[in-house]
Design an enzyme around this catalytic site. Structure first.
Site, PDB file in Angstrom:
ATOM      1  N   ARG A   1       0.871  -1.182   0.000  1.00 12.23           N
ATOM      2  CA  ARG A   1       0.000   0.000   0.000  1.00 12.23           C
ATOM      3  C   ARG A   1       0.910   1.235   0.000  1.00 12.23           C
ATOM      4  O   ARG A   1       1.860   1.290   0.778  1.00 12.23           O
ATOM      5  CB  ARG A   1      -0.934   0.010   1.232  1.00 12.23           C
ATOM      6  CG  ARG A   1      -1.871  -1.198   1.276  1.00 12.23           C
ATOM      7  CD  ARG A   1      -2.930  -1.051   2.373  1.00 12.23           C
ATOM      8  NE  ARG A   1      -3.909  -0.021   2.084  1.00 12.23           N
ATOM      9  CZ  ARG A   1      -4.788   0.451   2.967  1.00 12.23           C
ATOM     10  NH1 ARG A   1      -4.794  -0.004   4.207  1.00 12.23           N
ATOM     11  NH2 ARG A   1      -5.649   1.392   2.621  1.00 12.23           N
TER      12      ARG A   1
ATOM     13  N   ASN B   1      -5.068  11.601   4.997  1.00 11.44           N
ATOM     14  CA  ASN B   1      -5.843  10.636   5.808  1.00 11.44           C
ATOM     15  C   ASN B   1      -7.020  10.109   4.998  1.00 11.44           C
ATOM     16  O   ASN B   1      -7.218  10.493   3.832  1.00 11.44           O
ATOM     17  CB  ASN B   1      -6.307  11.296   7.116  1.00 11.44           C
ATOM     18  CG  ASN B   1      -6.859  10.282   8.108  1.00 11.44           C
ATOM     19  OD1 ASN B   1      -6.257   9.236   8.323  1.00 11.44           O
ATOM     20  ND2 ASN B   1      -8.004  10.551   8.697  1.00 11.44           N
ATOM     21  N   LYS B   2      -7.783   9.245   5.623  1.00 18.63           N
ATOM     22  CA  LYS B   2      -8.907   8.572   4.974  1.00 18.63           C
ATOM     23  C   LYS B   2      -9.798   9.534   4.203  1.00 18.63           C
ATOM     24  O   LYS B   2     -10.094  10.631   4.673  1.00 18.63           O
ATOM     25  CB  LYS B   2      -9.709   7.833   6.056  1.00 18.63           C
ATOM     26  CG  LYS B   2     -10.911   7.056   5.596  1.00 18.63           C
ATOM     27  CD  LYS B   2     -10.609   6.059   4.503  1.00 18.63           C
ATOM     28  CE  LYS B   2      -9.510   5.083   4.825  1.00 18.63           C
ATOM     29  NZ  LYS B   2      -8.961   4.374   3.638  1.00 18.63           N
TER      30      LYS B   2
ATOM     31  N   ASP C   1      -2.425   8.931   7.667  1.00 21.21           N
ATOM     32  CA  ASP C   1      -1.543   7.923   7.063  1.00 21.21           C
ATOM     33  C   ASP C   1      -0.168   8.485   6.817  1.00 21.21           C
ATOM     34  O   ASP C   1       0.810   7.755   6.694  1.00 21.21           O
ATOM     35  CB  ASP C   1      -2.160   7.398   5.772  1.00 21.21           C
ATOM     36  CG  ASP C   1      -3.232   6.410   6.145  1.00 21.21           C
ATOM     37  OD1 ASP C   1      -4.314   6.863   6.543  1.00 21.21           O
ATOM     38  OD2 ASP C   1      -2.945   5.197   6.115  1.00 21.21           O
TER      39      ASP C   1
HETATM   40  O1  MRU Z   1      -7.409   2.337   4.654  1.00 15.35           O
HETATM   41  P1  MRU Z   1      -7.116   2.261   6.130  1.00 15.35           P
HETATM   42  O2  MRU Z   1      -8.204   1.643   6.925  1.00 15.35           O
HETATM   43  O3  MRU Z   1      -5.765   1.621   6.396  1.00 15.35           O
HETATM   44  O4  MRU Z   1      -7.001   3.779   6.569  1.00 15.35           O
HETATM   45  C1  MRU Z   1      -6.706   4.093   7.880  1.00 15.35           C
HETATM   46  C2  MRU Z   1      -6.756   5.545   8.153  1.00 15.35           C
HETATM   47  O5  MRU Z   1      -7.028   6.354   7.294  1.00 15.35           O
HETATM   48  C3  MRU Z   1      -6.381   5.979   9.538  1.00 15.35           C
HETATM   49  O6  MRU Z   1      -7.020   7.179   9.873  1.00 15.35           O
HETATM   50  C4  MRU Z   1      -4.867   6.212   9.598  1.00 15.35           C
HETATM   51  O7  MRU Z   1      -4.159   5.116   9.083  1.00 15.35           O
HETATM   52  C5  MRU Z   1      -4.412   6.467  10.967  1.00 15.35           C
HETATM   53  S1  MRU Z   1      -4.563   5.056  11.975  1.00 15.35           S
HETATM   54  C6  MRU Z   1      -4.028   5.423  13.538  1.00 15.35           C
END
Ligand code: MRU
Length: 345
Positions: free
Chosen positions: A89, A247-248, A237
């Protein structure tokens, strides 16, 4: 919550919670293969930036054992390939951070291949231990901005499941819950398309008796307008040195909406999530399978060949961010100068 991921000393395997089965079923994956670990990360059986960093670190330990190397050069060659395999990823910087750290340790280690393998097993475990310590520290740092009685809006899952234990947002909520005798509430956005908010955040906060309310992503404006929320706290992220928060998907829209309603917006991360090198325009935003959007519960909810755009993350600029909370300290109104000061503390 139990730990999301752990190293089993007796068998030299990794055990992790299968997050694709939650909340309906709590099951575990146990593996001794770094290729399986790469797949675990890719299909999001483990997810969340710090958790996939720990998974990648332990994946490198597994690769070292699997290499059966007779010389240090052979071991390094195997590990370099494993690092590429594990980086499935592109957006969460913890993944490359952890594989690079393991490679650096392997290169610098002295002794026989067996000695170096033992050293790498210890380093993989240390990445996980550090993550737990950083989570607790982020939670404590955040007490200066999170007050008793606050209701916190979050998105995705940045809870215990997204780290080794406690979480980033999860730590902020749990430490406040502990210190304020439970007087803290959470609104969790469902988080389309993978629904980490609905499936994971609600599950883990309810397990810990924390007051959590589920909303759909489209309800955020209404919840803010109705005055139900005191602040937003999200994970990331990757945060780059200019203070841009990656972030998400949906985080950017939340931050714009928060600004309009004068609601503080915080991003909470361990130092391992800050990327000091990459410019924001060079960060690769992962695009995932269109079927994540087209299919719900194994059924098409749209025309099966509908054109889809499915970026997993977005970029929130620093002018929308009230503060970045880390295990090392808090940066208010972030910019490059203040971020670099934090790095050099
Ligand atoms: O696609 P994901 O579920 O891995 O995305 C996670 C996020 O966006 C979280 O907000 C981020 O990784 C921080 S986790 C402490």
């Amino acid at each position: 919550m139990e730990r999301t991921i752990e190293w089993l000393d007796d068998t030299n395997e990794v055990k992790l919670i299968d997050q694709t089965k939650l909340p309906l079923e709590k099951s575990h994956i146990v593996t001794s293969s770094h290729e399986r670990m790469a797949r675990v990360i890719e299909v999001m059986e483990i997810r969340g930036a710090p958790a996939i960093g720990a998974a990648a670190g332990m994946g490198m330990s597994l690769a070292a054992i699997e290499s059966k190397a007779k010389t240090k050069d052979e071991l390094l060659g195997f590990l370099e390939k494993a690092a590429v395999t594990l980086n499935t990823r592109p957006t969460a910087v913890n993944l490359t951070w952890a594989t690079a750290r393991m490679l650096r340790v392997a290169r610098g280690a002295e002794g026989s291949p067996d000695d170096i393998i033992k050293r790498l097993i210890e380093e993989g475990k240390e990445i996980a231990e550090e993550d737990v310590r950083m989570s607790r520290s982020m939670g404590e740092q955040a007490l200066s901005v999170i007050k008793p009685g606050f209701t916190i809006q979050t998105i995705c899952n940045a809870g215990s499941l997204a780290t080794v234990h406690l979480g980033t947002v999860g730590a902020v909520v749990r430490v406040a819950h502990e210190k304020y005798d439970g007087d803290i509430k959470v609104y969790a956005a469902e988080t389309r398309p993978r629904q980490q908010g609905a499936k994971l955040t609600v599950f883990e906060f309810m397990e810990d008796d924390i007051d959590v309310t589920l909303i759909t992503d489209g309800m955020i404006g209404t919840v803010f307008r109705e005055g139900r929320v005191d602040c937003c706290v999200v994970g990331a992220d990757r945060i780059v040195r200019t203070g841009h928060v990656i972030n998400k998907i949906g985080t950017y829209t939340m931050a714009i909406t928060a600004k309009y309603h004068n609601i503080p917006f915080y991003s909470v991360v361990p130092m391992s999530t800050i990327d000091w090198e990459t410019n924001v325009e060079d960060v690769v935003i992962e695009e995932r399978d269109p079927d994540e959007i087209r299919i719900i519960n194994d059924q098409y909810v749209t025309v099966p060949d509908a054109k889809v755009y499915n970026p997993a993350f977005d970029v929130t600029p620093p002018e929308l961010v009230t503060a970045i909370i880390t295990d090392k300290g808090i940066v208010q109104n972030p910019n490059e100068e203040k971020m670099l000061k934090l790095r050099d503390l």
